[in-house]
Write a protein that holds these residues in place. Structure first.
Motif, mmCIF file in Angstrom:
data_model
loop_
_atom_site.group_PDB
_atom_site.id
_atom_site.type_symbol
_atom_site.label_atom_id
_atom_site.label_comp_id
_atom_site.label_asym_id
_atom_site.label_seq_id
_atom_site.Cartn_x
_atom_site.Cartn_y
_atom_site.Cartn_z
ATOM 1 N N MET A 42 18.463 -1.662 36.986
ATOM 2 C CA MET A 42 19.385 -0.557 36.748
ATOM 3 C C MET A 42 18.662 0.765 36.503
ATOM 4 S SD MET A 42 22.562 -1.300 37.050
ATOM 5 C CE MET A 42 23.286 0.064 36.163
ATOM 6 N N GLU A 43 17.378 0.690 36.193
ATOM 7 C CA GLU A 43 16.647 1.915 35.856
ATOM 8 C C GLU A 43 16.624 2.892 37.020
ATOM 9 O OE1 GLU A 43 12.190 3.170 34.288
ATOM 10 O OE2 GLU A 43 12.987 1.174 33.856
ATOM 11 N N SER A 44 16.462 2.376 38.240
ATOM 12 C CA SER A 44 16.403 3.272 39.399
ATOM 13 C C SER A 44 17.743 3.964 39.622
ATOM 14 C CB SER A 44 15.997 2.484 40.646
ATOM 15 O OG SER A 44 16.948 1.471 40.940
ATOM 16 N N TYR A 45 18.849 3.242 39.387
ATOM 17 C CA TYR A 45 20.169 3.851 39.526
ATOM 18 C C TYR A 45 20.344 4.984 38.514
ATOM 19 C CZ TYR A 45 21.817 0.035 42.553
ATOM 20 O OH TYR A 45 21.994 -0.846 43.586
ATOM 21 N N GLU A 46 19.967 4.719 37.266
ATOM 22 C CA GLU A 46 20.171 5.727 36.223
ATOM 23 C C GLU A 46 19.247 6.926 36.416
ATOM 24 O OE1 GLU A 46 21.923 2.839 32.697
ATOM 25 O OE2 GLU A 46 19.805 3.379 32.665
ATOM 26 N N ASP A 47 18.026 6.690 36.870
ATOM 27 C CA ASP A 47 17.144 7.819 37.173
ATOM 28 C C ASP A 47 17.744 8.696 38.268
ATOM 29 O OD1 ASP A 47 15.278 7.144 35.298
ATOM 30 O OD2 ASP A 47 13.945 6.108 36.691
ATOM 31 N N ASP A 48 18.418 8.057 39.208
ATOM 32 C CA ASP A 48 19.017 8.802 40.310
ATOM 33 C C ASP A 48 20.228 9.609 39.848
ATOM 34 O OD1 ASP A 48 19.438 9.479 43.137
ATOM 35 O OD2 ASP A 48 21.208 8.196 42.963
ATOM 36 N N MET A 49 21.043 9.040 38.958
ATOM 37 C CA MET A 49 22.297 9.707 38.592
ATOM 38 C C MET A 49 22.143 10.716 37.459
ATOM 39 S SD MET A 49 24.529 6.778 36.587
ATOM 40 C CE MET A 49 24.281 5.509 37.830
ATOM 41 N N LEU A 50 21.026 10.668 36.705
ATOM 42 C CA LEU A 50 20.850 11.590 35.589
ATOM 43 C C LEU A 50 20.363 12.957 36.061
ATOM 44 C CD1 LEU A 50 19.179 9.341 32.866
ATOM 45 C CD2 LEU A 50 21.461 10.355 32.774
ATOM 46 N N LEU A 51 20.734 13.984 35.308
ATOM 47 C CA LEU A 51 20.196 15.315 35.562
ATOM 48 C C LEU A 51 18.674 15.312 35.436
ATOM 49 C CD1 LEU A 51 22.676 17.607 33.581
ATOM 50 C CD2 LEU A 51 22.274 17.695 36.041
ATOM 51 N N TYR A 52 18.048 16.204 36.154
ATOM 52 C CA TYR A 52 16.589 16.304 36.123
ATOM 53 C C TYR A 52 16.067 16.476 34.692
ATOM 54 C CZ TYR A 52 11.928 18.259 36.953
ATOM 55 O OH TYR A 52 10.581 18.503 36.931
ATOM 56 N N ALA A 53 16.782 17.240 33.869
ATOM 57 C CA ALA A 53 16.334 17.520 32.503
ATOM 58 C C ALA A 53 16.295 16.276 31.629
ATOM 59 C CB ALA A 53 17.248 18.569 31.856
ATOM 60 N N HIS A 54 17.006 15.211 32.024
ATOM 61 C CA HIS A 54 17.102 14.013 31.181
ATOM 62 C C HIS A 54 16.324 12.823 31.741
ATOM 63 C CE1 HIS A 54 20.174 15.777 28.587
ATOM 64 N NE2 HIS A 54 20.769 16.228 29.677
ATOM 65 N N ARG A 55 15.678 12.989 32.888
ATOM 66 C CA ARG A 55 15.034 11.826 33.499
ATOM 67 C C ARG A 55 13.775 11.388 32.755
ATOM 68 N NH1 ARG A 55 14.686 12.525 39.897
ATOM 69 N NH2 ARG A 55 13.505 14.370 39.249
ATOM 70 N N ASP A 56 13.044 12.336 32.167
ATOM 71 C CA ASP A 56 11.825 11.965 31.449
ATOM 72 C C ASP A 56 12.137 11.254 30.137
ATOM 73 O OD1 ASP A 56 10.273 13.043 33.422
ATOM 74 O OD2 ASP A 56 10.100 15.009 32.465
ATOM 75 N N GLU A 57 13.206 11.672 29.481
ATOM 76 C CA GLU A 57 13.643 11.031 28.241
ATOM 77 C C GLU A 57 15.123 10.696 28.370
ATOM 78 O OE1 GLU A 57 12.620 12.921 24.586
ATOM 79 O OE2 GLU A 57 10.695 13.633 25.326
ATOM 80 N N PRO A 58 15.437 9.622 29.075
ATOM 81 C CA PRO A 58 16.852 9.279 29.300
ATOM 82 C C PRO A 58 17.554 8.955 27.985
ATOM 83 C CG PRO A 58 15.415 7.488 30.006
ATOM 84 C CD PRO A 58 14.527 8.655 29.710
ATOM 85 N N PRO A 59 18.792 9.411 27.807
ATOM 86 C CA PRO A 59 19.517 9.149 26.557
ATOM 87 C C PRO A 59 19.987 7.711 26.420
ATOM 88 C CG PRO A 59 20.902 10.354 28.100
ATOM 89 C CD PRO A 59 19.548 10.287 28.718
ATOM 90 N N PHE A 60 19.896 6.929 27.490
ATOM 91 C CA PHE A 60 20.331 5.531 27.438
ATOM 92 C C PHE A 60 19.621 4.758 28.532
ATOM 93 C CE2 PHE A 60 23.318 8.027 29.956
ATOM 94 C CZ PHE A 60 23.301 7.358 31.162
ATOM 95 N N ARG A 61 19.620 3.442 28.366
ATOM 96 C CA ARG A 61 19.092 2.552 29.388
ATOM 97 C C ARG A 61 19.999 1.333 29.491
ATOM 98 N NH1 ARG A 61 16.621 4.903 33.290
ATOM 99 N NH2 ARG A 61 14.500 5.636 32.897
ATOM 100 N N THR A 62 20.285 0.943 30.733
ATOM 101 C CA THR A 62 21.117 -0.230 30.990
ATOM 102 C C THR A 62 20.265 -1.318 31.625
ATOM 103 O OG1 THR A 62 23.061 1.167 31.352
ATOM 104 C CG2 THR A 62 23.167 -1.083 32.194
ATOM 105 N N ARG A 63 20.482 -2.529 31.189
ATOM 106 C CA ARG A 63 19.792 -3.658 31.813
ATOM 107 C C ARG A 63 20.773 -4.805 32.004
ATOM 108 N NH1 ARG A 63 17.861 -8.137 28.968
ATOM 109 N NH2 ARG A 63 18.464 -8.201 26.763
ATOM 110 N N VAL A 64 20.513 -5.596 33.018
ATOM 111 C CA VAL A 64 21.304 -6.796 33.260
ATOM 112 C C VAL A 64 20.777 -7.902 32.359
ATOM 113 C CG1 VAL A 64 21.977 -8.529 34.964
ATOM 114 C CG2 VAL A 64 21.804 -6.122 35.626
#
Length: 435
Positions: free
Chosen positions: A1-23
């Motif tokens: 799921m990390e690749s999906y969230e990196d893709d959908m997050l704004l550039y400003a949040h990709r280095d420090e994502p506010p959340f992470r989803t895992r299966v």
């Protein structure tokens, strides 16, 4: 799921994502949902009944996911932990009727009218089974699937959660089969939105009103009138040419699309979560924000109720220090209400529509206004305390001088020390409680 969230997050949040989803890997890969043969519920003040011969059951493939918000902290049973949103994705192995979907939606939508906890009695009208003879609730299933997590109820005491007593929302991703009437269905829904005109043909009206029932989560959807049906679709996003529709209604995010024909030249990439991540993740973020805001509102209500009152309630009054700490805690909760962190216009629109539909922006404003009022009361108490601190200090000084005099006259020193400590403690307690 990390690749999906990196893709959908704004550039400003990709280095420090506010959340992470895992299966989450689990032995629970299949579940059977049972529906009772008869369901009695109340709608518009009347008792109504739905029946199906001998009941029915449907098998679902099940995928589990957890989304952790590291910076959003929850205190449960004196332990500090990060807030998580648990996802249980059910993929049916066979076609579902509109009534099947609505009954499942009752797991988060509750009753047919305001004030009713739920039209579905979990474990009796609808139940889950992972082995023969089992009839369990969604709460019990979640505890088995996520043994390391404790679902929060609205009061966050860890009680058994239900449709109206827990933090629950639902994402419905439905596909309309390849039938001749499919294009007409999306055209009818678009006409309802743009012109507020319901289809005259009975079969077409039945299909449109069934979609409205699924969106609203209402079992009594066939009793709806044309004007009410038009209101249901007033805020939906619909594209009749692409045959897609997305809409929020209370706790439900509904995505309706035409079933696509398989393309032999294109490799299919199934979602690891079992549902479109670009649909599910925005709804997960909305639920996180809802919990943060409702926690702040509940804390404000508790503190505000303890600020003023008759003298007999003195011992129940929130101390000034407790109120200051409470305001700081509320400020932290509001700071954790995530802004629109998504990059693509479709997800940004979902987030904006979801906040508007569920009243989260209004709730944020309301809590801030209530905090301003509580801060004003606190400042008034602090000023009163400071004015009287000098008076109390003089009184304590006089009594202390008396105790010193008693010590000089040969009274027991230990008794004088105990009296002085007790007096000082009473002074500190009164200083915060009286004002």
């Amino acid at each position: 799921m990390e690749s999906y969230e990196d893709d959908m997050l704004l550039y400003a949040h990709r280095d420090e994502p506010p959340f992470r989803t895992r299966v989450v890997q689990s032995e629970l890969e299949q579940v059977t949902v049972g529906f009772a043969a008869e369901l009695t519920y109340e709608a518009e003040g009347k008792q109504k009944r739905l029946s199906c011969r001998d009941g029915r059951s449907r098998s679902f493939a099940m995928v589990l996911g957890e989304t952790v918000f590291e910076r959003s902290e929850v205190v449960f049973e004196h332990a500090h932990t990060s807030l998580g949103v648990l996802t249980l994705v059910l993929t049916p192995g066979e076609a579902l009727t509109e009534y099947d979907v609505i009954k499942l939606a009752k797991l988060w939508e509750g009753g047919e009218s305001v004030g009713h906890p739920s039209a579905i009695r979990e474990g009796r009208d609808l139940w889950f089974a992972t082995r023969p003879g089992e009839q369990t609730t969604l709460h019990a299933l979640l505890q088995r699937a996520f043994p390391d997590w404790q679902p929060l109820d609205e009061a966050e005491r860890g009680a058994e959660t239900g449709a109206r007593s827990g933090y629950r929302v639902g994402t419905l991703e439905l596909e309309v089969p390849r039938e001749r009437w499919r294009k007409g269905l999306f055209a009818d829904l678009a006409t309802l939105k743009r012109r507020r005109e319901a289809p005259k043909d009975r079969a077409r009206w039945d299909r449109a009103v069934a979609v409205g029932g699924v969106l609203q989560g209402l079992l009594d959807f066939r009793a709806i009138e044309d004007d009410e049906l038009a209101d249901v679709f007033a805020e939906v996003d619909i594209d009749p040419e692409d045959e897609t529709m997305r809409a929020f209604h209370k706790g439900t995010l509904l995505s309706l699309a035409g079933e696509e024909e398989p393309d032999p030249d294109q490799e299919e990439r199934p979602s690891p979560l079992g549902v479109d991540p670009y649909l599910a993740v925005p709804n997960i973020v909305l639920l996180h924000n809802e919990q943060r805001l409702k926690s702040a509102r509940r804390r404000e209500g508790e503190l505000s109720a303890k600020q003023r009152g008759p003298a007999r309630q003195l011992f129940e009054r929130a101390a000034i220090n407790e109120t200051e700490n409470g305001l700081s805690g509320m400020a932290r909760l509001l700071a954790q209400d995530l802004p629109n962190v998504f990059h693509y216009s479709s997800e940004r629109r979902l987030q904006k529509r979801g906040r508007q539909s569920r009243g989260l922006d209004d709730l944020n404003t309301f809590v801030r206004l209530r905090m301003d009022d509580l801060s004003s009361v606190l400042q008034s108490r602090v000023r009163a305390r400071d004015r009287w601190t000098a008076v109390l200090g003089i009184a304590v000084g006089v009594v202390t001088a008396f105790l010193v005099q008693q010590a000089i006259q040969g009274r027991p020193l230990w008794l004088i020390v105990i009296a002085a400590v007790a007096l000082f403690g009473v002074f500190l307690w009164l200083r915060d409680k009286l004002f």
